[in-house]
Design a protein around this motif. Structure first.
Motif, PDB file in Angstrom:
ATOM      1  N   ARG A  95     -22.226 -12.402  22.600  1.00 27.44           N
ATOM      2  CA  ARG A  95     -21.485 -11.893  21.443  1.00 27.44           C
ATOM      3  C   ARG A  95     -20.074 -12.475  21.429  1.00 27.44           C
ATOM      4  N   PRO A  96     -19.948 -13.760  21.137  1.00 31.02           N
ATOM      5  CA  PRO A  96     -18.606 -14.350  21.074  1.00 31.02           C
ATOM      6  C   PRO A  96     -17.811 -13.757  19.905  1.00 31.02           C
ATOM      7  N   GLN A  97     -16.514 -13.577  20.122  1.00 34.91           N
ATOM      8  CA  GLN A  97     -15.659 -13.004  19.072  1.00 34.91           C
ATOM      9  C   GLN A  97     -14.857 -14.078  18.357  1.00 34.91           C
ATOM     10  N   LEU A  98     -14.196 -14.925  19.131  1.00 33.22           N
ATOM     11  CA  LEU A  98     -13.486 -16.056  18.534  1.00 33.22           C
ATOM     12  C   LEU A  98     -13.608 -17.246  19.476  1.00 33.22           C
ATOM     13  N   LEU A  99     -13.305 -18.435  18.964  1.00 34.96           N
ATOM     14  CA  LEU A  99     -13.479 -19.676  19.713  1.00 34.96           C
ATOM     15  C   LEU A  99     -12.115 -20.283  20.023  1.00 34.96           C
ATOM     16  N   THR A 107     -11.539 -14.245  13.999  1.00 34.06           N
ATOM     17  CA  THR A 107     -12.751 -13.581  14.503  1.00 34.06           C
ATOM     18  C   THR A 107     -13.981 -14.043  13.722  1.00 34.06           C
ATOM     19  N   LEU A 108     -15.036 -14.360  14.444  1.00 28.78           N
ATOM     20  CA  LEU A 108     -16.263 -14.824  13.802  1.00 28.78           C
ATOM     21  C   LEU A 108     -16.965 -13.687  13.062  1.00 28.78           C
ATOM     22  N   ARG A 109     -17.610 -14.017  11.947  1.00 29.72           N
ATOM     23  CA  ARG A 109     -18.484 -13.059  11.292  1.00 29.72           C
ATOM     24  C   ARG A 109     -19.715 -12.828  12.169  1.00 29.72           C
ATOM     25  N   THR A 126     -16.360 -22.904  10.337  1.00 33.74           N
ATOM     26  CA  THR A 126     -17.254 -23.158   9.209  1.00 33.74           C
ATOM     27  C   THR A 126     -18.709 -23.228   9.649  1.00 33.74           C
ATOM     28  N   ARG A 127     -18.974 -24.056  10.683  1.00 30.10           N
ATOM     29  CA  ARG A 127     -20.349 -24.213  11.164  1.00 30.10           C
ATOM     30  C   ARG A 127     -20.311 -25.024  12.453  1.00 30.10           C
TER      31      ARG A 127
END
Length: 332
Positions: free
Chosen positions: A217-221, A240-242, A309-310
């Motif tokens: 469950r990654p939150q941000l990169l 924060t990632l969706r 984005t992806r």
């Protein structure tokens, strides 16, 4: 007065109030107060209310060109004479300088003030006047006083086609990051977000070197790029990632191998902040496509969180632009 962020220039609607488009500059917001009469002191005030005139003796000295009883609103920028460019890092140094070191810094990192509003003239407050009239008086001030550097009038247009051209091309110029849109009939209301700001965003690539959260469950990169010596250098972090993005990224993350280049490194939670992120390093073999604004330090470090984005599973880390390649560089 502040601005609300928007993704694009709002469409021009029939019978809508006329608007002005101003270039948004990547500096520090600052008010300039000239004294009511001879012998008074020039004051420079930041957005947070701090008085910083001791840090900018060059602007204080140049205020002799200005009349008494004046209040200007605008942005202060700094030019790095050694690098030959506008420098946000230099501006940070200037803003933090003490009175005894400020004059020497001013020689190497001269400050420039870009005025976009006139809040007081001849001691008379102008906040209730419409934007159109305040701008007219500001232009008259520059013309009558024949103001020169470090005083600059912020470029403004009422033509939406010109504004779009500025957003697409002028933002390639260092220090210009977008537009601010203002109603020509609007008053100046301190503290309100009655203006609109639109920043140019570019798509580029970076390597995922660490995450917050967990591998599942990654939150941000936390992102990086290789420099010319092959070292993985940090260039920023994402918002924060969706949930759907986090699930997709998690499917491809791999625990870090021994000897990860960021093992034991500490990453600030935001540019210029001292608190750090709780990160987990991962194998740096995934490429992320990101969307970023133009607030980029020399070397390519993003001052604001970028948007994921992806994943670019079709691109290898060797195809990612090198550290320092700039915000618009992309692997293709």
């Amino acid at each position: 007065m502040l601005a609300q962020a928007a993704e694009a220039i709002p469409p021009v609607r029939p019978r809508a109030a006329a608007v002005a488009y101003e270039q948004k500059l990547d500096g520090h917001r600052m008010l300039v107060f000239t004294p009511a009469g001879p012998g008074g002191r020039v004051l420079l005030q930041t957005r947070r209310g701090s008085l910083v005139q001791d840090a900018f003796p060059d602007l204080v000295a140049a205020a002799e060109q200005l009349p008494h009883g004046l209040v200007l609103d605008g942005e202060v920028l700094v030019w790095d004479l050694r690098e030959g460019r506008l420098s946000f890092e230099g501006l940070q140094r200037r803003a933090a300088a003490r009175a005894r070191t400020a004059p020497a810094l001013a020689v190497r990192l001269p400050a420039y003030y870009v005025a976009f509003d006139l809040l007081q003239e001849d001691g008379v407050e102008l906040l209730t006047l419409p934007q159109r009239e305040r701008r007219r008086r500001l232009e008259r001030l520059f013309a009558d006083r024949v103001l020169t550097a470090p005083w600059t009038l912020c470029p403004m247009t009422t033509d939406v086609a010109t504004a779009r051209e500025w957003l697409e091309s002028w933002t390639d110029v260092s220090g210009v990051e977008g537009l601010v849109i203002k109603s020509l009939t609007g008053r100046y209301t301190p503290g309100s977000r009655g203006w609109t700001k639109v920043k140019r965003r570019d798509t580029t690539e970076a390597i995922i070197g660490a995450i917050t959260g967990t591998l599942t469950r990654p939150q941000l990169l936390v992102l990086g790029r290789h420099d010319a010596a092959g070292r993985l250098r940090t260039v920023g972090r994402t918002v924060t990632l969706r949930p759907d993005q986090a699930r997709h990224v998690a499917e491809h993350l791999t625990p870090a191998d021994p000897g990860h280049p960021w093992a034991g490194a500490r990453f600030a939670s935001a540019w210029g902040r001292r608190d750090v992120l709780d990160v987990t390093v991962v194998r740096p073999d995934l490429v992320a496509e990101i969307s970023a604004d133009r607030s980029v330090d020399h070397g390519g470090v993003h001052r604001h969180p970028v948007r994921f984005t992806r994943l670019r599973l079709d691109v290898g880390v060797e195809d990612v632009p090198r550290f320092g390649a700039g915000p618009a560089a992309a692997a293709g």
